[in-house]
Scaffold this motif. Sequence first.
Motif, PDB file in Angstrom:
ATOM      1  N   ILE A  73       0.816  -1.198   0.000  1.00 53.84           N
ATOM      2  CA  ILE A  73       0.000   0.000   0.000  1.00 53.84           C
ATOM      3  C   ILE A  73       0.858   1.261   0.000  1.00 53.84           C
ATOM      4  N   GLU A  74       2.040   1.165   0.674  1.00 52.57           N
ATOM      5  CA  GLU A  74       2.927   2.330   0.736  1.00 52.57           C
ATOM      6  C   GLU A  74       3.404   2.741  -0.650  1.00 52.57           C
ATOM      7  N   GLN A  75       3.653   1.741  -1.511  1.00 47.46           N
ATOM      8  CA  GLN A  75       4.122   2.021  -2.862  1.00 47.46           C
ATOM      9  C   GLN A  75       3.040   2.708  -3.689  1.00 47.46           C
ATOM     10  N   VAL A  76       1.792   2.238  -3.560  1.00 48.22           N
ATOM     11  CA  VAL A  76       0.674   2.848  -4.284  1.00 48.22           C
ATOM     12  C   VAL A  76       0.473   4.297  -3.841  1.00 48.22           C
ATOM     13  N   GLU A  77       0.530   4.515  -2.513  1.00 46.79           N
ATOM     14  CA  GLU A  77       0.340   5.866  -2.001  1.00 46.79           C
ATOM     15  C   GLU A  77       1.482   6.785  -2.422  1.00 46.79           C
ATOM     16  N   ALA A  78       2.703   6.251  -2.463  1.00 45.37           N
ATOM     17  CA  ALA A  78       3.855   7.052  -2.888  1.00 45.37           C
ATOM     18  C   ALA A  78       3.708   7.472  -4.348  1.00 45.37           C
ATOM     19  N   GLU A  79       3.219   6.530  -5.194  1.00 44.92           N
ATOM     20  CA  GLU A  79       3.012   6.854  -6.601  1.00 44.92           C
ATOM     21  C   GLU A  79       1.936   7.918  -6.767  1.00 44.92           C
ATOM     22  N   ALA A  80       0.852   7.807  -6.010  1.00 43.18           N
ATOM     23  CA  ALA A  80      -0.223   8.797  -6.092  1.00 43.18           C
ATOM     24  C   ALA A  80       0.283  10.176  -5.673  1.00 43.18           C
ATOM     25  N   LYS A  81       1.075  10.208  -4.597  1.00 44.22           N
ATOM     26  CA  LYS A  81       1.633  11.479  -4.131  1.00 44.22           C
ATOM     27  C   LYS A  81       2.579  12.077  -5.169  1.00 44.22           C
ATOM     28  N   ALA A  82       3.405  11.209  -5.785  1.00 47.67           N
ATOM     29  CA  ALA A  82       4.352  11.689  -6.795  1.00 47.67           C
ATOM     30  C   ALA A  82       3.614  12.289  -7.993  1.00 47.67           C
ATOM     31  N   LYS A  83       2.492  11.656  -8.374  1.00 49.39           N
ATOM     32  CA  LYS A  83       1.717  12.175  -9.498  1.00 49.39           C
ATOM     33  C   LYS A  83       1.118  13.541  -9.166  1.00 49.39           C
ATOM     34  N   ARG A  84       0.620  13.664  -7.930  1.00 49.05           N
ATOM     35  CA  ARG A  84       0.060  14.964  -7.532  1.00 49.05           C
ATOM     36  C   ARG A  84       1.125  16.053  -7.545  1.00 49.05           C
ATOM     37  N   GLU A  85       2.298  15.729  -6.999  1.00 49.90           N
ATOM     38  CA  GLU A  85       3.370  16.713  -6.950  1.00 49.90           C
ATOM     39  C   GLU A  85       3.844  17.080  -8.352  1.00 49.90           C
ATOM     40  N   ASN A  86       3.911  16.063  -9.224  1.00 46.33           N
ATOM     41  CA  ASN A  86       4.336  16.318 -10.595  1.00 46.33           C
ATOM     42  C   ASN A  86       3.348  17.231 -11.315  1.00 46.33           C
ATOM     43  N   ARG A  87       2.043  16.961 -11.099  1.00 49.05           N
ATOM     44  CA  ARG A  87       1.020  17.809 -11.719  1.00 49.05           C
ATOM     45  C   ARG A  87       1.104  19.246 -11.203  1.00 49.05           C
ATOM     46  N   GLN A  88       1.319  19.388  -9.897  1.00 48.91           N
ATOM     47  CA  GLN A  88       1.416  20.711  -9.302  1.00 48.91           C
ATOM     48  C   GLN A  88       2.633  21.471  -9.847  1.00 48.91           C
ATOM     49  N   GLN A  89       3.761  20.758 -10.010  1.00 49.82           N
ATOM     50  CA  GLN A  89       4.959  21.395 -10.549  1.00 49.82           C
ATOM     51  C   GLN A  89       4.742  21.869 -11.984  1.00 49.82           C
ATOM     52  N   ARG A  90       4.034  21.040 -12.781  1.00 46.10           N
ATOM     53  CA  ARG A  90       3.759  21.439 -14.170  1.00 46.10           C
ATOM     54  C   ARG A  90       2.871  22.677 -14.219  1.00 46.10           C
ATOM     55  N   GLU A  91       1.861  22.704 -13.339  1.00 44.77           N
ATOM     56  CA  GLU A  91       0.969  23.864 -13.308  1.00 44.77           C
ATOM     57  C   GLU A  91       1.709  25.124 -12.878  1.00 44.77           C
ATOM     58  N   GLU A  92       2.593  24.985 -11.872  1.00 46.83           N
ATOM     59  CA  GLU A  92       3.361  26.140 -11.410  1.00 46.83           C
ATOM     60  C   GLU A  92       4.334  26.619 -12.485  1.00 46.83           C
ATOM     61  N   ALA A  93       4.959  25.673 -13.195  1.00 51.18           N
ATOM     62  CA  ALA A  93       5.891  26.040 -14.261  1.00 51.18           C
ATOM     63  C   ALA A  93       5.172  26.756 -15.401  1.00 51.18           C
ATOM     64  N   ALA A  94       3.971  26.260 -15.736  1.00 52.98           N
ATOM     65  CA  ALA A  94       3.188  26.906 -16.797  1.00 52.98           C
ATOM     66  C   ALA A  94       2.781  28.313 -16.393  1.00 52.98           C
ATOM     67  N   ALA A  95       2.382  28.481 -15.120  1.00 52.31           N
ATOM     68  CA  ALA A  95       2.001  29.808 -14.629  1.00 52.31           C
ATOM     69  C   ALA A  95       3.194  30.752 -14.636  1.00 52.31           C
ATOM     70  N   ALA A  96       4.357  30.245 -14.229  1.00 54.22           N
ATOM     71  CA  ALA A  96       5.570  31.077 -14.227  1.00 54.22           C
ATOM     72  C   ALA A  96       5.963  31.482 -15.641  1.00 54.22           C
ATOM     73  N   SER A  97       5.798  30.552 -16.595  1.00 48.77           N
ATOM     74  CA  SER A  97       6.120  30.851 -17.992  1.00 48.77           C
ATOM     75  C   SER A  97       5.206  31.939 -18.544  1.00 48.77           C
ATOM     76  N   ARG A  98       3.901  31.832 -18.231  1.00 48.35           N
ATOM     77  CA  ARG A  98       2.955  32.859 -18.698  1.00 48.35           C
ATOM     78  C   ARG A  98       3.299  34.221 -18.113  1.00 48.35           C
ATOM     79  N   GLN A  99       3.649  34.252 -16.819  1.00 47.21           N
ATOM     80  CA  GLN A  99       3.994  35.509 -16.171  1.00 47.21           C
ATOM     81  C   GLN A  99       5.276  36.104 -16.756  1.00 47.21           C
ATOM     82  N   ALA A 100       6.261  35.232 -17.047  1.00 45.65           N
ATOM     83  CA  ALA A 100       7.524  35.712 -17.622  1.00 45.65           C
ATOM     84  C   ALA A 100       7.307  36.329 -18.997  1.00 45.65           C
TER      85      ALA A 100
END
Length: 382
Positions: A73-100
């Motif tokens: 279960i720890e592996q499944v939860e780690a993967e889910a967390k990694a996906k959320r963090e990856n999605r958040q990083q992409r959204e933040e990078a896109a927002a930073a690019s638009r602002q730049a």
Amino acid sequence: MLANSMAMFLNFAVLLISRDLLVDASFVGPSCSTFQSRHSSAVLATPREEAEALIERARKMREEVAGLEGRPIEQVEAEAKAKRENRQQREEAAAASRQAKKEAVSERKTVNGSFLSVPETFDDQVYQAKQAVERACKEGVTRQVIRFALVPPGDVLNEDRQWPGGAQQMYREAAGPLTRELLRQVRVSPTNASGDTAATSWTNKPNVTSQDIWDFDGSAWVAATYEGTYNTIQAMVLPNTDNKYTLDIQGMSESLGMGQLLILVNPFWRDVESWGFNLLAPKAKALAQEIIFDSGFEETYVLLQKSIQGEDCIALKAFPYDWQLFAYAETDYWPYDQYIVHLGSTAEEPKSTDFVPLLQQREEFRLSKNMRQMQRMLKKDE
């Protein structure tokens, strides 16, 4: 096969339910209310209880996925967390690019002056020139050349204006009033011979006076003085290539000193080649080169009206920005008013050939002015 399909479904459900928004126990939204209404008709849950129920459901679904795939279960939860963090990083990078990109466009406009607009009235032109003169003075430019578009008070820029009275009429109706109003508004603090800044009080308006040089030339000196100070601004209006003007400029420049402002307004020359060769004054060109062009006189404000391929065009220079190029286009609605189109910018004073490709790139000028007028007439008749 069934296990794989079930696993895919549960993975998708986990991603939906375990989004960051649902992890926050303080979240309140329609999805929570819907979930509660479907699973408990007896008691209304609090927002915290709704969030906790969703979190618990997501945890159980991850456990089911882990069981079906034979993973901890720890592996499944780690993967889910990694996906959320990856999605958040992409959204933040896109927002930073638009602002730049937004900041880059804003900075480019600020640097090259593409935010400047065409001053269509007497007052607008004086105010825009005043700002350019003051900016230049702050940079130490105290020998300036200004070329106004000669608009009399109360008139607008793009009008068919004739000067049958020549330079005298130009000075009397436009150049003189523009210069006097400019000197009333300009606020600069020159330095004296010792390098001390003038203690000028801007609460008192300057005393602006005019003195003809040669009446038949329409030329004059306009001065602004502040009582009780050594602050004096001098402007020579409509000088030409006669040696008298060159020598007068030399005398006034020496009298003022480099710490005070001297402006040449709408001189009748463009460059030193305007002097040509004069048998009566063989050294006039060399004298002009030394006294005017080698002495730091710089064009700080210029508003030129041009006719390019039948189009009414504008070239605008306001220190310290690039030249801005504009053209007038017509609306399609009777009575066919005009509006101004910004074509682009150039570092150097634009030639007529610089306007042509810029005009051709714009849909407004795809057809010639005559063809556009014919089309509007045909539409009116329909």
